[in-house]
Design an enzyme around this catalytic site. Sequence first.
Site, PDB file in Angstrom:
ATOM      1  N   CYS A   2       0.854  -1.168   0.000  1.00  0.00           N
ATOM      2  CA  CYS A   2       0.000   0.000   0.000  1.00  0.00           C
ATOM      3  C   CYS A   2       0.897   1.227   0.000  1.00  0.00           C
ATOM      4  CB  CYS A   2      -0.903   0.013   1.236  1.00  0.00           C
ATOM      5  SG  CYS A   2      -2.004  -1.412   1.367  1.00  0.00           S
ATOM      6  N   GLY A  28      -1.459   1.282  -4.856  1.00  0.00           N
ATOM      7  CA  GLY A  28      -2.751   0.728  -4.471  1.00  0.00           C
ATOM      8  C   GLY A  28      -3.885   1.469  -5.134  1.00  0.00           C
ATOM      9  N   ASN A 102       1.296  -0.233   5.855  1.00  0.00           N
ATOM     10  CA  ASN A 102       1.721  -0.896   4.621  1.00  0.00           C
ATOM     11  C   ASN A 102       2.484  -2.145   5.020  1.00  0.00           C
ATOM     12  OD1 ASN A 102       2.642  -1.558   2.022  1.00  0.00           O
ATOM     13  ND2 ASN A 102       4.424  -0.232   2.215  1.00  0.00           N
ATOM     14  N   GLY A 103       2.011  -3.307   4.565  1.00  0.00           N
ATOM     15  CA  GLY A 103       2.678  -4.558   4.894  1.00  0.00           C
ATOM     16  C   GLY A 103       1.678  -5.652   5.185  1.00  0.00           C
ATOM     17  N   TYR A 256       9.667  -3.955  -9.330  1.00  0.00           N
ATOM     18  CA  TYR A 256       8.367  -3.604  -9.905  1.00  0.00           C
ATOM     19  C   TYR A 256       7.580  -2.560  -9.130  1.00  0.00           C
ATOM     20  CZ  TYR A 256       3.412  -4.100 -11.163  1.00  0.00           C
ATOM     21  OH  TYR A 256       2.112  -3.843 -11.529  1.00  0.00           O
ATOM     22  N   ASP A 364       9.938  -7.782 -19.831  1.00  0.00           N
ATOM     23  CA  ASP A 364       9.018  -7.429 -18.748  1.00  0.00           C
ATOM     24  C   ASP A 364       9.803  -7.393 -17.442  1.00  0.00           C
ATOM     25  OD1 ASP A 364       6.670  -6.672 -17.585  1.00  0.00           O
ATOM     26  OD2 ASP A 364       5.522  -8.425 -18.225  1.00  0.00           O
ATOM     27  N   ASP A 365       9.242  -6.669 -16.452  1.00  0.00           N
ATOM     28  CA  ASP A 365       9.932  -6.586 -15.163  1.00  0.00           C
ATOM     29  C   ASP A 365       9.916  -7.912 -14.429  1.00  0.00           C
ATOM     30  OD1 ASP A 365       7.306  -6.563 -13.613  1.00  0.00           O
ATOM     31  OD2 ASP A 365       7.119  -4.739 -14.793  1.00  0.00           O
TER      32      ASP A 365
END
Length: 505
Positions: A2, A28, A102-103, A256, A364-365
């Site tokens: 997040c 997010g 966040n987590g 990413y 792509d990543d």
Amino acid sequence: MCGIVGVIARTPVNQLIYDALLLLQHRGQDAAGIVTMQGTKCFMHKARGMVRDVFRTRNMRGLPGNVGLGQVRYPTAGNAYSEEEAQPFYVNAPFGIVLVHNGNLTNAPVLKAELFEIDRRHINTESDTEVLINILAHELEKAARNLPLTPAEIFRAVGAVHRRLKGSYAVVALIAGHGLLAFRDPHGIRPLSMGAGPDGEVMLASESVAIEGSGFKVQRDIAPGEAVFIDEQGTVHTHQCAATPTLHPCIFEFVYLARPDSVMDGISVYQARLNLGETLAQRLISTMPPSDVDVVIPIPESSRPSAMQLAHKIGKPYREGFVKNRYVGRTFIMPGQAVRKKSVRQKLNAIGVEFKGRNVLLVDDSIVRGTTSKEIVQMAREAGANKVYMASAAPPVRFPNVYGIDMPTKEELIAHGRSIEEIRQFIGADALIYQDVDAMKRVIGALNPKISSFEASCFDGHYITGDVSAGDFAAMEAQRKLQFDEEDENNRSRLALQSASEDRT
């Protein structure tokens, strides 16, 4: 994953927080929320949706105060469709606490039972953030019992929180009538930075880009286990609250999740991705003749630096072969495979002239579930490509992630239990080249020698908190099934409403 932000200033902060959340929107897109505080009264607005859709002028007018926090939500625990689980979360005792997180807590079920049976606190949602705020509230109540709430008591409470929580957490919280508190888990898995404004304002945010983009100067990253408390006068107090802190930032942030213009734990995300492109080029050269490639094309957006560096290294032209619709969310972080798969062709459109008659190398990543890669390879063929090669700037994602990234079950990961050849066949590419795990760690780690290791469990299967078991994975898989069942029910309900609407017209 997040995005969180907290600000304490001498003027209203609602617009500052809104602007910072826009800069963190990539972290997010499921829900957004802001809370501000004036005196000891909290003002909150949160809802499902993007920041620009959740907040209107009337909502912003209802958020007065010179201190506040906000969050953009990407659900990895709990119910992705519940507005109740949008953040911030609030508890009224002690003092009144509002919190964003966040987590992902790996021991949330155990803590939930402890809160009910021992701490006498009731949890009403499936969100681990509600568990976290109640743990913090309980420890603050214990630390400050019969005492004034000073920074020392706050830091003592955070130390107790560290001893109880497992997993990843970067937290910003408001304590009514006292100030702004932020802390980071003892492993430093999820990022958190601090910056200062020209008039003594302080901002804390998940990424440096939110601080810089708000006109603040980035000062530093919050250290693993460290707590920062800014009182109402703007004085900053800091303390290391963990017994044995170690820095193990999530390597997928650099691959990413983060914006390329961010700096995390002393590492430029952009430079990290350039370095990944260089080692990926070396991997390609050892796998196939570069002369087989006519053009290198990135999958927008995160892979561009890696693709540019790879093209330069092998001496082939770099071209933009896909146009991205910027009004469709990031595919990887959309809840539910059905929504994710449908969005790929809405999100990307091929430029035929870059593909027709050429051997194209798509970069792509990362490749997580494989469904997006399969669609993109097919799009390249439909655009006239002679051969389609695929390269991933990240190694194969073989293991579930339990620290806040939406990779909770091994069955959803295309690389779990499959060989590279089997993955190549699934996505339909003529060749498939993956990054090497050790090379990835080495070239990103070289950008900050102070980092001894990374949290890279989705690539190497090593869970640094040491508390993840087979039973935890089984529980996550059961929760995931319930989430998918709910998603199917929501999709059926939407289709039924759409059908009823069409019938009326």
